[in-house]
Write a protein that holds these residues in place. Structure first.
Motif, PDB file in Angstrom:
ATOM      1  N   LEU A   9       1.157  -8.004   1.873  1.00  0.00           N
ATOM      2  CA  LEU A   9       1.580  -6.613   1.951  1.00  0.00           C
ATOM      3  C   LEU A   9       0.341  -5.727   2.043  1.00  0.00           C
ATOM      4  O   LEU A   9      -0.588  -5.862   1.236  1.00  0.00           O
ATOM      5  CB  LEU A   9       2.399  -6.195   0.730  1.00  0.00           C
ATOM      6  N   HIS A  10       0.329  -4.837   3.017  1.00  0.00           N
ATOM      7  CA  HIS A  10      -0.834  -3.978   3.231  1.00  0.00           C
ATOM      8  C   HIS A  10      -0.826  -2.784   2.272  1.00  0.00           C
ATOM      9  O   HIS A  10       0.120  -2.567   1.506  1.00  0.00           O
ATOM     10  CB  HIS A  10      -0.861  -3.494   4.680  1.00  0.00           C
ATOM     11  N   LYS A  16      -2.847  -1.314  11.267  1.00  0.00           N
ATOM     12  CA  LYS A  16      -2.678  -1.991  12.549  1.00  0.00           C
ATOM     13  C   LYS A  16      -1.621  -3.089  12.419  1.00  0.00           C
ATOM     14  O   LYS A  16      -1.506  -3.722  11.360  1.00  0.00           O
ATOM     15  CB  LYS A  16      -4.005  -2.590  13.014  1.00  0.00           C
ATOM     16  N   PRO A  17      -0.853  -3.333  13.471  1.00  0.00           N
ATOM     17  CA  PRO A  17       0.169  -4.386  13.410  1.00  0.00           C
ATOM     18  C   PRO A  17      -0.397  -5.757  13.047  1.00  0.00           C
ATOM     19  O   PRO A  17       0.303  -6.576  12.449  1.00  0.00           O
ATOM     20  CB  PRO A  17       0.765  -4.372  14.826  1.00  0.00           C
ATOM     21  N   TYR A  45       5.224  -2.171   6.610  1.00  0.00           N
ATOM     22  CA  TYR A  45       6.075  -1.039   6.245  1.00  0.00           C
ATOM     23  C   TYR A  45       5.446   0.312   6.579  1.00  0.00           C
ATOM     24  O   TYR A  45       6.077   1.364   6.374  1.00  0.00           O
ATOM     25  CB  TYR A  45       6.418  -1.086   4.752  1.00  0.00           C
ATOM     26  N   ALA A  46       4.226   0.329   7.123  1.00  0.00           N
ATOM     27  CA  ALA A  46       3.515   1.590   7.374  1.00  0.00           C
ATOM     28  C   ALA A  46       4.281   2.515   8.311  1.00  0.00           C
ATOM     29  O   ALA A  46       4.236   3.741   8.163  1.00  0.00           O
ATOM     30  CB  ALA A  46       2.124   1.301   7.939  1.00  0.00           C
TER      31      ALA A  46
END
Length: 237
Positions: A9-10, A16-17, A45-46
């Motif tokens: 999770l970012h 970026k994708p 989720y961004a």
């Protein structure tokens, strides 16, 4: 067939994708042939936040009467900290954004579940950076107390429903975790329960990173964060 799901999770900001490509490459190199037994399912989720943030930024920049300096710093704050603020507000006032984030977690978990033959007890390792730690912590809390997306779930395969609640989460790795920023002002701070007796939580933070924090002291009364092992590290410049 895969036997393990890795769930990255970012954090906050413009993502970026392919944000997890370097992590995936490093892990596959280290595991070698065992990598074929891993289902790597990054959560993205961004985009839930990014479109309205971008629209607001553009409207402010294009308004002829606005006088704004420090564009780079303003853009950083708007695209980064707005993610965190909107996540928490949405959870209590307008759940569409919050549920959108939870849905992306479930999307990645469902793909991992299918790749591992639909076994509810398939072990999961989550690697959450920055805001991702708060995102997953909220997800686990809701899964256990039956709030939000878990309150009235659509008809599901019972095994999938159990898997989506992360009852087989074996390890959580958080890096640069900012959960204390969300909870510091609360008199009562309580963590989710261990999803299973074997669960481990390793939290890595850099002492020079003001957005990365140790976690064990969050709940000194109930000791619910005692399961966390905090590790100070140096990630360089």
């Amino acid at each position: 067939m895969a036997r393990l799901v890795i769930l990255p999770l970012h954090g906050m900001g413009r993502i970026k994708p392919d944000y997890s490509a370097e992590l995936e490459s490093e892990l596959s190199d280290r595991l070698g042939g065992l990598w074929n037994e891993v289902s790597f399912q990054p959560v993205q989720y961004a985009h839930v936040f990014q479109q309205p943030e971008s629209e607001l930024w553009e409207s402010m920049m294009n308004a002829p009467d606005n006088r704004l300096s420090w564009h780079g710093l303003r853009e950083f704050f708007l695209f980064s900290f707005a993610d965190a603020a909107c996540l928490e507000r949405s959870a209590h006032k307008d759940p569409a954004v919050y549920l959108g984030v939870q849905a992306e977690i479930q999307r990645s978990l469902t793909a991992g579940f299918n790749a591992c033959g639909g076994q509810a007890d398939t072990p999961v390792v989550a690697i959450a950076h920055s805001l991702g730690g708060q995102v997953l912590s909220s997800y686990l809390w809701d899964a256990q107390v039956g709030q939000h997306i878990f309150q009235n779930p659509p008809p599901l395969n019972p095994s999938l429903a159990k898997f989506l609640k992360l009852e087989s989460l074996m390890q959580l790795v958080t890096t640069g975790c900012n959960i204390p920023i969300f909870q510091a002002g609360l008199k009562v701070r309580q963590c989710f329960d261990k999803p299973n007796p074997h669960f481990l939580w390793d939290n890595f933070y850099d002492p020079d990173d003001v957005l990365g924090w140790p976690l064990r002291q969050l709940d000194l009364v109930g000791h619910s964060y005692d399961m966390v092992q905090d590790h100070p590290i140096n990630v360089g410049n």
